[in-house]
Each structure stands twice: as C-alpha cells, then as structure tokens.
Design an enzyme around this catalytic site. Sequence first.
Site, mmCIF file in Angstrom:
data_model
loop_
_atom_site.group_PDB
_atom_site.id
_atom_site.type_symbol
_atom_site.label_atom_id
_atom_site.label_comp_id
_atom_site.label_asym_id
_atom_site.label_seq_id
_atom_site.Cartn_x
_atom_site.Cartn_y
_atom_site.Cartn_z
ATOM 1 N N ARG A 39 10.054 -0.329 10.760
ATOM 2 C CA ARG A 39 9.410 0.162 12.051
ATOM 3 C C ARG A 39 9.505 -0.984 13.855
ATOM 4 O O ARG A 39 9.954 -2.153 13.545
ATOM 5 C CB ARG A 39 8.413 -0.327 11.216
ATOM 6 C CG ARG A 39 7.410 1.357 10.576
ATOM 7 C CD ARG A 39 7.274 0.633 9.644
ATOM 8 N NE ARG A 39 5.805 -0.218 10.044
ATOM 9 C CZ ARG A 39 3.948 -0.416 9.236
ATOM 10 N NH1 ARG A 39 4.112 0.315 8.037
ATOM 11 N NH2 ARG A 39 3.680 -1.291 10.264
ATOM 12 N N ARG A 88 -9.610 -0.142 7.771
ATOM 13 C CA ARG A 88 -10.031 -1.363 8.776
ATOM 14 C C ARG A 88 -10.664 -1.593 9.376
ATOM 15 O O ARG A 88 -10.962 -2.743 9.578
ATOM 16 C CB ARG A 88 -8.472 -0.329 9.544
ATOM 17 C CG ARG A 88 -7.154 -0.674 8.392
ATOM 18 C CD ARG A 88 -6.204 -0.386 9.394
ATOM 19 N NE ARG A 88 -5.300 -1.435 9.969
ATOM 20 C CZ ARG A 88 -4.235 -1.020 9.200
ATOM 21 N NH1 ARG A 88 -4.051 0.295 8.845
ATOM 22 N NH2 ARG A 88 -3.053 -1.685 9.306
ATOM 23 N N ARG A 132 12.004 -5.190 5.747
ATOM 24 C CA ARG A 132 11.246 -4.001 4.891
ATOM 25 C C ARG A 132 12.296 -2.195 5.962
ATOM 26 O O ARG A 132 12.335 -2.677 6.957
ATOM 27 C CB ARG A 132 10.298 -3.045 5.038
ATOM 28 C CG ARG A 132 9.251 -1.529 5.420
ATOM 29 C CD ARG A 132 8.087 -1.084 5.330
ATOM 30 N NE ARG A 132 7.810 -1.967 6.661
ATOM 31 C CZ ARG A 132 6.252 -2.477 6.796
ATOM 32 N NH1 ARG A 132 5.107 -1.764 5.350
ATOM 33 N NH2 ARG A 132 5.564 -2.758 7.329
ATOM 34 N N ARG A 179 -1.250 -8.830 13.267
ATOM 35 C CA ARG A 179 -1.740 -7.823 12.236
ATOM 36 C C ARG A 179 -2.601 -8.370 10.679
ATOM 37 O O ARG A 179 -2.759 -7.942 10.457
ATOM 38 C CB ARG A 179 -0.247 -6.516 11.379
ATOM 39 C CG ARG A 179 0.464 -5.764 12.378
ATOM 40 C CD ARG A 179 1.338 -5.243 12.559
ATOM 41 N NE ARG A 179 1.683 -4.497 11.300
ATOM 42 C CZ ARG A 179 3.369 -4.604 10.561
ATOM 43 N NH1 ARG A 179 4.080 -4.881 11.398
ATOM 44 N NH2 ARG A 179 2.965 -3.779 9.362
ATOM 45 N N LYS A 183 0.295 -1.153 0.023
ATOM 46 C CA LYS A 183 -0.004 -0.162 -0.068
ATOM 47 C C LYS A 183 0.890 0.966 0.297
ATOM 48 O O LYS A 183 0.348 1.778 -0.497
ATOM 49 C CB LYS A 183 -1.222 0.108 0.935
ATOM 50 C CG LYS A 183 -1.778 -0.975 1.490
ATOM 51 C CD LYS A 183 -2.549 -0.566 2.152
ATOM 52 C CE LYS A 183 -2.166 -0.958 4.475
ATOM 53 N NZ LYS A 183 -1.492 -2.496 3.973
HETATM 54 P P1 AP5 Z 1 4.920 -1.410 2.198
HETATM 55 O O1 AP5 Z 1 4.302 -0.819 0.842
HETATM 56 O O2 AP5 Z 1 5.858 -1.005 2.921
HETATM 57 O O3 AP5 Z 1 3.713 -2.528 2.162
HETATM 58 P P2 AP5 Z 1 1.697 -2.066 2.936
HETATM 59 O O4 AP5 Z 1 0.429 -2.913 2.525
HETATM 60 O O5 AP5 Z 1 1.938 -0.558 3.609
HETATM 61 O O6 AP5 Z 1 2.391 -3.031 4.699
HETATM 62 P P3 AP5 Z 1 2.065 -1.857 6.358
HETATM 63 O O7 AP5 Z 1 2.922 -2.899 7.236
HETATM 64 O O8 AP5 Z 1 2.723 -0.440 6.451
HETATM 65 O O9 AP5 Z 1 0.846 -1.942 6.102
HETATM 66 P P4 AP5 Z 1 0.123 -2.010 7.610
HETATM 67 O O10 AP5 Z 1 -1.571 -1.847 7.239
HETATM 68 O O11 AP5 Z 1 0.645 -3.270 8.451
HETATM 69 O O12 AP5 Z 1 0.788 -1.089 8.291
HETATM 70 P P5 AP5 Z 1 0.013 0.417 8.779
HETATM 71 O O13 AP5 Z 1 1.660 1.420 8.989
HETATM 72 O O14 AP5 Z 1 -1.193 1.049 7.979
HETATM 73 O O15 AP5 Z 1 5.646 -2.694 1.474
HETATM 74 C C1 AP5 Z 1 6.140 -3.775 2.284
HETATM 75 C C2 AP5 Z 1 7.704 -4.444 1.635
HETATM 76 O O16 AP5 Z 1 7.719 -5.386 0.575
HETATM 77 C C3 AP5 Z 1 8.422 -3.559 1.355
HETATM 78 O O17 AP5 Z 1 9.902 -3.350 2.162
HETATM 79 C C4 AP5 Z 1 8.622 -3.148 -0.087
HETATM 80 O O18 AP5 Z 1 9.737 -2.615 -0.823
HETATM 81 C C5 AP5 Z 1 8.155 -4.486 -0.845
HETATM 82 N N1 AP5 Z 1 7.025 -4.531 -1.367
HETATM 83 C C6 AP5 Z 1 6.238 -3.480 -2.125
HETATM 84 N N2 AP5 Z 1 5.787 -4.562 -2.917
HETATM 85 C C7 AP5 Z 1 6.301 -4.897 -3.320
HETATM 86 C C8 AP5 Z 1 5.503 -6.217 -4.689
HETATM 87 N N3 AP5 Z 1 5.112 -6.016 -5.401
HETATM 88 N N4 AP5 Z 1 6.746 -6.936 -5.093
HETATM 89 C C9 AP5 Z 1 8.152 -7.589 -3.693
HETATM 90 N N5 AP5 Z 1 8.355 -6.909 -2.555
HETATM 91 C C10 AP5 Z 1 7.525 -5.981 -2.510
HETATM 92 O O19 AP5 Z 1 -0.720 0.696 9.914
HETATM 93 C C11 AP5 Z 1 0.365 0.083 11.785
HETATM 94 C C12 AP5 Z 1 -0.585 0.037 13.053
HETATM 95 O O20 AP5 Z 1 -1.243 1.025 13.028
HETATM 96 C C13 AP5 Z 1 -1.812 -0.982 12.310
HETATM 97 O O21 AP5 Z 1 -1.886 -2.618 12.893
HETATM 98 C C14 AP5 Z 1 -2.598 -0.532 14.261
HETATM 99 O O22 AP5 Z 1 -2.178 -0.675 15.017
HETATM 100 C C15 AP5 Z 1 -2.993 1.032 13.227
HETATM 101 N N6 AP5 Z 1 -3.526 1.430 12.316
HETATM 102 C C16 AP5 Z 1 -3.291 1.861 11.051
HETATM 103 N N7 AP5 Z 1 -4.427 2.380 10.607
HETATM 104 C C17 AP5 Z 1 -4.951 2.183 11.415
HETATM 105 C C18 AP5 Z 1 -6.294 2.217 12.206
HETATM 106 N N8 AP5 Z 1 -6.443 2.975 10.254
HETATM 107 N N9 AP5 Z 1 -7.038 1.417 12.435
HETATM 108 C C19 AP5 Z 1 -7.083 1.101 13.516
HETATM 109 N N10 AP5 Z 1 -6.016 0.777 13.529
HETATM 110 C C20 AP5 Z 1 -4.809 1.717 12.623
HETATM 111 MG MG MG Z 2 2.333 1.244 4.890
#
Ligand code: AP5
Ligand code: MG
Length: 216
Positions: free
Chosen positions: A161, A88, A127, A172, A13
């Site tokens: 992170r 979410r 990552r 997660r 994402k």
């Molecule tokens: P990356 O693009 O970083 O993946 P991502 O989908 O952004 O993954 P996140 O871990 O950020 O998602 P998340 O939903 O768990 O975390 P968030 O910060 O939203 O890609 C990952 C890796 O893979 C990178 O190294 C990249 O280079 C590689 N990659 C990407 N695409 C690839 C491909 N096609 N092929 C190969 N490699 C690839 O949330 C964190 C925390 O915040 C949650 O756990 C929760 O506690 C809280 N939170 C956030 N939003 C909410 C909400 N709306 N409600 C409640 N709690 C929330």
């Molecule tokens: Mg992300």
Amino acid sequence: MNVILLGPPGAGKGTQAKRLEKRHKLVQLSTGDMLRAAVASGSELGQKAKALMDAGHLVPDDLMIAMISDRIDQPDCAGGFILDGFPRTTAQAEALDSMLAEKGLKLHSVIEMKVNDDILVGRITGRFTCAKCGAGYHDSFQKPKEPGVCDNCGGTEFKRRADDNEATVRTRLEAYHAQTAPILPYYSDKGVLKAVDGMAGIDEVTDQIEDVLGAA
Ligand code: AP5
Ligand code: MG
C-alpha cells in the site's frame, strides 16, 4: 450477525475480518479497501480521498457515512457484515446507529483489538497482499507457504500500500488516538464492547474473537 472490528492501523482488522468472512459467511466491509478501489478507478470520491489517505489523515465523515450506508443496502450484506475501519469518529458512530435503526439492523458485537503502538510500525511496513485475490501476508509473521505464490489463489504478483511507510503510519496512529479511540467509551456505555489481545498470534486472536462472538 453484524460486527465491528475496532483497532489501530496494523491491529489485524483486515486479517481477522477475512477469516470471519469465511467461517461465518459474513461480508467484510473495509472502508480502506473501498477507498483504495475508488482511488484506483479515479472516481470523484477517489480523487477527494487520495491525498488525505497518502498523508495518513481521515477522509471527511459525510463521504464515509454515505459510502457505507450505500454498501450496507446491497443484497450481499443481508446475511450479516463485518465493519473493518468504520466507524472511526464519534460522528460516524452516531450516524451508524441511526442508519442501522432506519434499516432495521442490529449490532451483535464491537470488538476492540488491543495492540501496543510500538509493534504496529513493523507490522505495517512488512505487509503485502496478493494482487489477484487480496489475501494478506507479512514478511515475517505471515509468509506464503511457497515463497512468491499466494496460498489462496496461486497468484504470483503481490502489492504494497502507498500509505504503508513509517511516516504515514505514525500520522495514522495519531489519528487513531485523537479521533477513533474516543468512540470506545461510546460502545462500552452501550454494553456491546469486548476486547481481545491483538498482540497474540494470528490464530490465537481468531480464537479469542470466536469466544466473544459465541458468548455475546
Ligand atoms: P492487517 O490485518 O492488515 O491490519 P489492519 O488492522 O487491517 O491495518 P490497516 O493498516 O489496514 O488499518 P488502517 O485502519 O490504518 O487502514 P484502512 O485501510 O482501514 O495486519 C497488518 C499486518 O500485520 C499484516 O501484514 C498481517 O499479516 C500482520 N498481522 C495481523 N495480525 C497479526 C498478529 N496477531 N500477529 C502478527 N502479525 C499480524 O484505512 C486506510 C486509510 O483510509 C485511512 O488512513 C484513512 O485515510 C482512510 N479511511 C478508511 N476508513 C475511514 C473512515 N471510516 N473514515 C475516514 N477515513 C477512512
Ligand atoms: Mg486493513
């Protein structure tokens, strides 16, 4: 154009949102990044969110809905935004609909990034990001062109992170399947849901997203 990127942790994402930001002059609204900034600043929201995030649990809906509503009101969002990590839960999806209607805004597309669980742990534990500009990298899949130097800004410091360890990723993923995946039918019933193959290479996923945005 207002777009939602939906998918499990590590689906890509953030990687794709950053590309859409540049190509379409949209603003990336990553609720995870906003929460991490709140934790770093020590604000009241950050203090409430830290333990939940470190354990891989979701932060309460009311806090998230208020945070995103305030952010959408800021002038830089007027040209369009990409929601990355929000909504979410069903409650967040319903609240988003109401707030968009109140603000006179529309959703262009909801893009589901489909990825099998078994590869996500490897994506997340490999990552890292540039400490200066936030550009994202991976130990195997997306290395900086020159080792130790950010392609985007030339920065030489990188960070990982606190929630990017295997145990937290598994929690997660459970949260995604239990609380987030159920909103997919909500959007497919509205006819705005489109899926892309998030298992493909990073450039190919970008092409698929461009096709969805062009076709909708
Ligand atoms: P990356 O693009 O970083 O993946 P991502 O989908 O952004 O993954 P996140 O871990 O950020 O998602 P998340 O939903 O768990 O975390 P968030 O910060 O939203 O890609 C990952 C890796 O893979 C990178 O190294 C990249 O280079 C590689 N990659 C990407 N695409 C690839 C491909 N096609 N092929 C190969 N490699 C690839 O949330 C964190 C925390 O915040 C949650 O756990 C929760 O506690 C809280 N939170 C956030 N939003 C909410 C909400 N709306 N409600 C409640 N709690 C929330
Ligand atoms: Mg992300």
